[in-house]
Write an enzyme that holds these catalytic residues in place. Structure first.
Site, PDB file in Angstrom:
ATOM      1  N   ASP A  77      85.444 -64.399  65.793  1.00 36.30           N
ATOM      2  CA  ASP A  77      86.655 -64.291  64.967  1.00 36.30           C
ATOM      3  C   ASP A  77      87.363 -65.627  64.821  1.00 36.30           C
ATOM      4  OD1 ASP A  77      86.187 -61.433  66.063  1.00 36.30           O
ATOM      5  OD2 ASP A  77      87.449 -61.268  64.272  1.00 36.30           O
ATOM      6  N   ARG A  91      87.183 -54.451  58.345  1.00 43.42           N
ATOM      7  CA  ARG A  91      87.370 -55.250  59.560  1.00 43.42           C
ATOM      8  C   ARG A  91      86.153 -56.162  59.691  1.00 43.42           C
ATOM      9  NH1 ARG A  91      82.871 -54.163  61.114  1.00 43.42           N
ATOM     10  NH2 ARG A  91      83.398 -55.232  63.019  1.00 43.42           N
ATOM     11  N   GLY A  92      86.238 -57.083  60.675  1.00 43.84           N
ATOM     12  CA  GLY A  92      85.192 -58.094  60.780  1.00 43.84           C
ATOM     13  C   GLY A  92      85.690 -59.345  60.064  1.00 43.84           C
ATOM     14  N   ARG A 126      96.482 -59.363  60.354  1.00 44.87           N
ATOM     15  CA  ARG A 126      95.789 -59.459  61.651  1.00 44.87           C
ATOM     16  C   ARG A 126      95.785 -60.928  62.080  1.00 44.87           C
ATOM     17  NH1 ARG A 126      90.413 -56.257  62.504  1.00 44.87           N
ATOM     18  NH2 ARG A 126      91.168 -56.433  64.649  1.00 44.87           N
ATOM     19  N   ASN A 163      86.079 -63.403  70.228  1.00 45.99           N
ATOM     20  CA  ASN A 163      85.343 -62.311  69.577  1.00 45.99           C
ATOM     21  C   ASN A 163      85.820 -61.005  70.219  1.00 45.99           C
ATOM     22  OD1 ASN A 163      83.301 -61.416  67.677  1.00 45.99           O
ATOM     23  ND2 ASN A 163      82.093 -60.823  69.450  1.00 45.99           N
ATOM     24  N   LYS A 164      85.299 -59.914  69.759  1.00 47.30           N
ATOM     25  CA  LYS A 164      85.730 -58.586  70.207  1.00 47.30           C
ATOM     26  C   LYS A 164      85.841 -58.494  71.726  1.00 47.30           C
ATOM     27  CE  LYS A 164      86.837 -55.940  68.213  1.00 47.30           C
ATOM     28  NZ  LYS A 164      88.295 -55.832  67.973  1.00 47.30           N
ATOM     29  N   GLN A 183      83.054 -50.066  67.443  1.00 48.75           N
ATOM     30  CA  GLN A 183      82.341 -50.686  66.310  1.00 48.75           C
ATOM     31  C   GLN A 183      80.827 -50.715  66.553  1.00 48.75           C
ATOM     32  OE1 GLN A 183      85.117 -51.924  67.723  1.00 48.75           O
ATOM     33  NE2 GLN A 183      86.379 -53.044  66.279  1.00 48.75           N
TER      34      GLN A 183
HETATM   35  O1  MRU Z   1      88.501 -55.806  65.290  1.00 46.61           O
HETATM   36  P1  MRU Z   1      87.332 -56.114  64.413  1.00 46.61           P
HETATM   37  O2  MRU Z   1      86.428 -54.951  64.199  1.00 46.61           O
HETATM   38  O3  MRU Z   1      87.758 -56.789  63.133  1.00 46.61           O
HETATM   39  O4  MRU Z   1      86.519 -57.183  65.251  1.00 46.61           O
HETATM   40  C1  MRU Z   1      85.318 -57.675  64.727  1.00 46.61           C
HETATM   41  C2  MRU Z   1      84.620 -58.620  65.611  1.00 46.61           C
HETATM   42  O5  MRU Z   1      85.067 -58.958  66.692  1.00 46.61           O
HETATM   43  C3  MRU Z   1      83.364 -59.233  65.059  1.00 46.61           C
HETATM   44  O6  MRU Z   1      82.446 -59.478  66.076  1.00 46.61           O
HETATM   45  C4  MRU Z   1      83.708 -60.566  64.380  1.00 46.61           C
HETATM   46  O7  MRU Z   1      84.759 -60.390  63.481  1.00 46.61           O
HETATM   47  C5  MRU Z   1      82.551 -61.127  63.668  1.00 46.61           C
HETATM   48  S1  MRU Z   1      82.147 -60.227  62.219  1.00 46.61           S
HETATM   49  C6  MRU Z   1      80.860 -60.998  61.441  1.00 46.61           C
END
Ligand code: MRU
Length: 350
Positions: free
Chosen positions: A239, A46-47, A89, A249-250, A198
């Protein structure tokens, strides 16, 4: 620190299973594009940048699956590979960016290739190149962003935008790493980042592995940490960044940004240019993923909410551009008005 993405042989992709970190360090071997699609969908990896790099390898694996087939059938097969990987995703634009780059490479290779195996080999090499480039890009983001952090002080981050979320080094955590490498004395506060944790599971783990001082807080403690001046800057990943600077973002990032403004603390976003979506004018063009209600009703497999309670579980939110003090990319720091400066950053990557 264990790498999130490793290749043990041509055509075997090993993904660190981030669902079980920090308690267990185990890799899952992916040999087909469906293996990679499953790994992205189920959060093994993820990320945004890590998803992009994994999808690039997934695309190459898709070509490898049909090396005995005639070259003329490859383009059709690759379209279905792309569709499968793209459906994993919806929010992290790096996924679509990487698939676009891989498809472009594939279409350029087919006319002059002698057979399908040659194309599959070249696509694997191309994915390796994107993998290595991502690490180099993160180091450049770090070098630009480090100057924004205090020489001695606290920095708050949300979710995990570190080595685990990328091919290595990280974006937001890359900025912190670079500042520490320059001799700055930074103490990181990481939000636990409910519901997937996370921050607690991954950022805390990563920073401790690197001996960077870190304090874990629950998401609802960020306001107090800011009000008590324990942090002088916020840095998060992204993201998807729309052209006006609105940033997905998250989930919870928006709350942090509003609190940062209230407390007069600069709020920075760190992301590669591949996270800027030239097709998205603003927040209204960003698709937000909604995930399984179980992520909210359960914690570590244990039910914590009444059976059948209604749940809303958006995985991301959008921070309006007006809360963002700067967007750090590999080309420097984009500032408001973002349309103009993000366009310049995109052009530098052409
Ligand atoms: O749901 P995730 O864990 O994929 O979400 C990740 C995030 O929101 C990160 O902050 C984002 O992808 C940046 S990663 C360098």
């Amino acid at each position: 620190m264990a790498d999130a993405i490793v290749t043990t042989a041509p055509f075997v992709l090993q993904l660190l299973d981030q669902r079980i970190l920090p308690l267990k360090v185990e890799y899952i071997a992916c040999r087909t594009h469906n293996d990679v699609a499953d790994a992205i969908r189920t959060m093994v990896v993820r990320g945004a940048p890590a998803i992009g790099v994994s999808a690039a390898y997934g695309y190459a694996l898709g070509a490898h699956e049909v090396t005995s087939h005639p070259l003329e059938t490859l383009a059709n097969h690759m379209q279905s590979v792309r569709t499968t990987l793209a459906a994993t995703r919806p929010t992290a634009v790096n996924l679509f960016w990487a698939l676009e780059a891989m498809e472009k490479a594939c279409n350029a290779l087919i006319p002059t290739a002698t057979n399908t195996a040659t194309v599959a080999n070249a696509l694997w090499q191309h994915a390796c190149q994107l993998h290595q480039e991502d690490i180099a890009i993160n180091r450049r983001i770090g070098a630009h962003g480090a100057a924004l952090l205090p020489d001695h002080g606290g920095v708050l981050t949300h979710c995990n935008a570190g080595a685990l979320a990328t091919a290595g080094y990280g974006t937001a955590l890359g900025v912190i790493r670079a500042a520490v490498e320059q001799g700055k004395r930074i103490h990181v506060f990481t939000d636990e980042t409910r519901p997937f944790l996370q921050g607690a599971r991954l950022s805390a783990f990563e920073l401790m592995e690197d001996n960077i001082p870190v304090t874990l807080i629950c998401d609802n403690m960020a306001g107090v940490v800011m009000r008590q001046r324990k942090v002088q800057a916020i840095v998060v990943g992204a993201d998807r960044i729309a052209m006006n600077g609105d940033t997905a973002n998250k989930i919870g990032t928006y709350t942090v940004a509003v609190l940062a403004r209230e407390n007069n603390i600069p709020f920075y976003v760190a992301a590669p240019v591949s996270t800027i979506d030239p097709q998205a004018a603003d927040e209204s063009d960003i698709v937000i993923e909604e995930r399984d209600p179980r992520e909210v009703t359960h914690c570590g497999g244990v039910q914590i909410a009444p059976h059948n309670v209604a749940v809303f579980n958006p995985s991301f939110d959008v921070t309006p551009a007006r809360y963002i003090s700067g967007i750090i990319t590999q080309h420097g720091i984009a500032k408001a008005p973002f349309d103009e400066s993000l366009r310049e950053h995109l052009n530098q990557s052409l």
